[in-house]
Design a protein around this motif. Sequence first.
Motif, short mmCIF file in Angstrom:
data_model
loop_
_atom_site.label_atom_id
_atom_site.label_comp_id
_atom_site.label_asym_id
_atom_site.label_seq_id
_atom_site.Cartn_x
_atom_site.Cartn_y
_atom_site.Cartn_z
N HIS A 139 -38.24 15.88 102.27
CA HIS A 139 -37.98 15.71 103.69
C HIS A 139 -38.58 14.39 104.18
O HIS A 139 -39.80 14.23 104.22
CB HIS A 139 -38.60 16.91 104.43
N HIS B 231 -42.48 14.21 102.83
CA HIS B 231 -43.18 15.32 102.20
C HIS B 231 -42.17 16.21 101.50
O HIS B 231 -40.96 16.02 101.62
CB HIS B 231 -43.97 16.11 103.24
N ASP C 132 -41.12 20.25 101.06
CA ASP C 132 -41.33 21.59 101.61
C ASP C 132 -41.10 22.62 100.52
O ASP C 132 -39.98 22.79 100.04
CB ASP C 132 -40.37 21.83 102.78
MN MN Z 1 -40.49 19.52 106.44
#
Ligand code: MN
Length: 396
Positions: free
Chosen positions: A38, A44, A46
């Motif tokens: 993401h 990052h 997820d």
């Molecule tokens: Mn996210």
Amino acid sequence: MKLDEYRRKRDFRRTAEPAGAGEADEAADGLVFVIQKHAASHLHYDLRLELDGVMLSWAVPKGPSLDPSVKRLAMQVEDHPIEYNTFEGTIPQGEYGGGTVMLWDRGTYRPDEVPPGADEATAVRRGIRAGKLSFTLFGERLRGSFALIRTDRGPKPKWLLMKHRDAEADADSDITEDVVTSVVSGRTMEEIAAGSGRVWRSNRGGRSGGEERKPAPPASAATDVIEPMKPTPARSLPDDDGWTFEPWRGGERVLAYVASDAARLVDARGRDVTAKHRTVAESLAALSSRLERPFVLDGEFEPAGAGRATFFAADLLLDGGEVLLERPWQERRAALESLLRRRRVRNVKRQETVASGRTMLGRAERAGWPGMFARRLDAPYEPGVEADGFLRIPRH
Ligand code: MN
């Protein structure tokens, strides 16, 4: 048992297999996991683990590692709906960042220790509560045993994600460097951000995956970004509070993927209808240019058909770098209003919405519309499914 019922109600073949991917069903045999890469304000990964009908979720800034000596910070965030598992996409714009979500891995997982008499979900539930979960991933990219260890409670508990020593451990590789393509579409982040169509790669997962980038086709080439949420047919008004009501004019339902250089309009069946609604596409692109950010709208054309028909924007799904799908309708509506506030956008209007279903039915009656839509104020946007919080009510 609870999860058994949950499995009967939900179609894992659908949720674990985004439309059109045509890949084998791997999700039917156990608890599902996904990892989404993401590019929000900070890149990052997820990590989402299915439990009790939702996806427990952790934001892992550096992503997973196969090196057992590496501990990665994993911040637990709110549970996500199962439907989010199939989400991959962004605004068709040829740049990195801003709300681009890639399905990076998917598969099933299993807790490593299941106490006698307990089932797997119970074991996971206990591990989460105790702050220590050991689990094995059966993904397309990640396999083998991992641990999640909670180090800090609070509203966003901090955990550490680490790889156990086993045959799948690899201290010399960097999996997030090696694997830079989508597990469902084979696309890179750039290709997803550009809204380009699926690019199948024979070498996906390999280091070269990121080096064979093709130039992104024009925005109009993409057809597979977000599936529209479907209304659930209803016969009568919902009898509880917390709903809002909109016209159902009977016109064309369209998702508009808007960037400053172009807008792409896709109908409910995934067909590109940009050419048919050139005026609206151009005025939306102009708005994006003025706002200096891309966005995605869901809405309905007035039934006048092609040419100069007005587009009624009913929902805002992505706004710049923000993915709004999981937000309650109220919040999405507020964002939609601020997007369109005080700005004249040729042939584009906000969809009207009123608190009284009777009032809206009366209007439908007088205007000769087929009926109205009802939306629950706190409901998320659920791509591709007949959602409980989105009803279509005929006027008769
Ligand atoms: Mn996210």
